[in-house]
Design a protein around this motif. Structure first.
Motif, PDB file in Angstrom:
ATOM      1  N   MET A 120       0.852  -1.218   0.128  1.00 31.26           N
ATOM      2  CA  MET A 120       0.021  -0.109  -0.296  1.00 31.26           C
ATOM      3  C   MET A 120       0.962   1.285  -0.053  1.00 31.26           C
ATOM      4  SD  MET A 120      -3.164  -1.186   2.629  1.00 31.26           S
ATOM      5  CE  MET A 120      -3.878   0.401   1.928  1.00 31.26           C
ATOM      6  N   GLY A 121       1.920   1.259   0.553  1.00 32.99           N
ATOM      7  CA  GLY A 121       2.858   2.382   0.646  1.00 32.99           C
ATOM      8  C   GLY A 121       4.186   2.117   1.143  1.00 32.99           C
ATOM      9  N   LYS A 122       5.117   3.226   1.256  1.00 37.10           N
ATOM     10  CA  LYS A 122       6.478   3.132   1.854  1.00 37.10           C
ATOM     11  C   LYS A 122       6.575   4.053   2.895  1.00 37.10           C
ATOM     12  CE  LYS A 122       7.846   0.298  -1.547  1.00 37.10           C
ATOM     13  NZ  LYS A 122       8.302  -0.909  -1.569  1.00 37.10           N
ATOM     14  N   PRO A 123       5.948   3.945   4.081  1.00 30.68           N
ATOM     15  CA  PRO A 123       6.042   4.976   5.185  1.00 30.68           C
ATOM     16  C   PRO A 123       7.170   4.638   5.896  1.00 30.68           C
ATOM     17  CG  PRO A 123       4.513   3.217   5.851  1.00 30.68           C
ATOM     18  CD  PRO A 123       4.581   3.088   4.437  1.00 30.68           C
ATOM     19  N   TRP A 124       7.819   5.864   6.349  1.00 30.68           N
ATOM     20  CA  TRP A 124       9.338   5.687   7.204  1.00 30.68           C
ATOM     21  C   TRP A 124      10.415   4.966   6.278  1.00 30.68           C
ATOM     22  CZ3 TRP A 124       5.005   4.076  10.000  1.00 30.68           C
ATOM     23  CH2 TRP A 124       4.132   4.853  10.717  1.00 30.68           C
ATOM     24  N   GLY A 125      10.443   4.898   5.155  1.00 34.99           N
ATOM     25  CA  GLY A 125      11.403   4.081   4.205  1.00 34.99           C
ATOM     26  C   GLY A 125      11.082   2.582   4.368  1.00 34.99           C
ATOM     27  N   GLY A 126      10.096   2.300   4.752  1.00 30.87           N
ATOM     28  CA  GLY A 126       9.669   0.831   5.022  1.00 30.87           C
ATOM     29  C   GLY A 126       8.555   0.740   3.947  1.00 30.87           C
ATOM     30  N   GLU A 127       7.552  -0.171   4.294  1.00 28.79           N
ATOM     31  CA  GLU A 127       6.581  -1.034   3.611  1.00 28.79           C
ATOM     32  C   GLU A 127       5.246  -1.450   4.496  1.00 28.79           C
ATOM     33  OE1 GLU A 127       7.326  -3.687   0.011  1.00 28.79           O
ATOM     34  OE2 GLU A 127       6.294  -4.917   1.319  1.00 28.79           O
ATOM     35  N   ILE A 128       4.143  -0.984   4.201  1.00 27.97           N
ATOM     36  CA  ILE A 128       2.863  -1.353   4.706  1.00 27.97           C
ATOM     37  C   ILE A 128       1.896  -2.094   3.496  1.00 27.97           C
ATOM     38  CG2 ILE A 128       1.853   0.927   4.122  1.00 27.97           C
ATOM     39  CD1 ILE A 128       0.136   0.359   6.890  1.00 27.97           C
ATOM     40  N   SER A 129       1.623  -3.168   3.907  1.00 26.81           N
ATOM     41  CA  SER A 129       0.936  -4.109   2.928  1.00 26.81           C
ATOM     42  C   SER A 129      -0.262  -4.789   3.630  1.00 26.81           C
ATOM     43  CB  SER A 129       1.946  -4.896   2.461  1.00 26.81           C
ATOM     44  OG  SER A 129       2.406  -5.858   3.501  1.00 26.81           O
TER      45      SER A 129
END
Length: 226
Positions: free
Chosen positions: A110-119
């Protein structure tokens, strides 16, 4: 972010749907997950999992899962899978309990918050067990977040996955809250795109007769990406 809010709402409903339960049995377990994943041709992808799970204070093999799936990438961030799972549950003093599952799965980064990944991962299962004739239908919804904490790719990792049984069956499934899994740990880079996920998994399982089971699991997963 509408689908993320919907996913979180589904998880909340699954958890809220559980009844007030009287007794909780605890067990210490260890789960191992070995997953091979990659591309076949064009947008066609696959994964194959082998998962031995050890229970009774990590004293014996409790369950074995074999789960392959083939999918198609709908976009760079969304993949739709059709899969099959063979589940063998060991029972002391009785024959092994065997289960077949067909499942459809939608995975979305879904996105790349804080340089990471949310899925998110949405999985719909159809379940056949050897001790009954009915087909059980179950919905599983996972929300996962990983955030890098070191320059070498080490990441903090957490997820929650709710299970909702959609119907009653003659082999014991009851519609409503089925279980909740909560994980906290780390994603560790190994070689190339291969990673290890190591951490603590809490599994809360709803049972019949006003009972529940809570498993405290040491979880080790190896993901080999080709």
């Amino acid at each position: 972010m509408n689908i993320l809010r919907a996913s979180l709402a589904v998880l909340s409903l699954m958890f809220a749907a559980q009844p007030a339960l009287a007794e909780t049995a605890h067990d210490e377990q260890a789960w191992v997950n070995l997953t091979l994943m990659g591309s076949l041709k064009g947008k066609v992808v696959y994964f194959a999992e082998v998962q031995p799970r050890f229970g009774d204070g990590v004293s014996r093999l409790d369950q074995l899962l074999l789960r392959p799936a083939i999918g198609v990438k709908l976009s760079p961030t969304m993949t739709l899978y059709q899969g099959y799972a063979r589940v063998i549950t060991k029972r002391e003093g009785a024959r092994d309990l065997r289960e077949h599952r067909s499942f459809q799965q939608l995975s979305w980064v879904m996105g790349k918050p804080w340089g990471g990944e949310i899925s998110t991962r949405t999985r719909l299962e159809q379940r056949w067990r050897a001790d009954g004739d009915d087909v059980g239908h179950r919905l599983r919804e996972m929300v996962r977040l990983e955030v890098p904490v070191a320059s070498n790719g080490l990441a903090a990792l957490g997820y929650a996955e709710g299970f909702l049984a959609l119907n009653d069956t003659d082999w014991g499934a009851r519609s409503g809250f089925d279980q909740l899994r909560s994980f906290i740990g780390a994603e560790i880079p190994v070689v190339g795109k291969t990673t290890i996920e190591l951490g603590y998994l809490n599994q809360l399982v709803n049972q019949t007769g006003g009972r529940r089971r809570m498993n405290h699991v040491l979880s080790f997963s190896l993901f080999a990406r080709l």
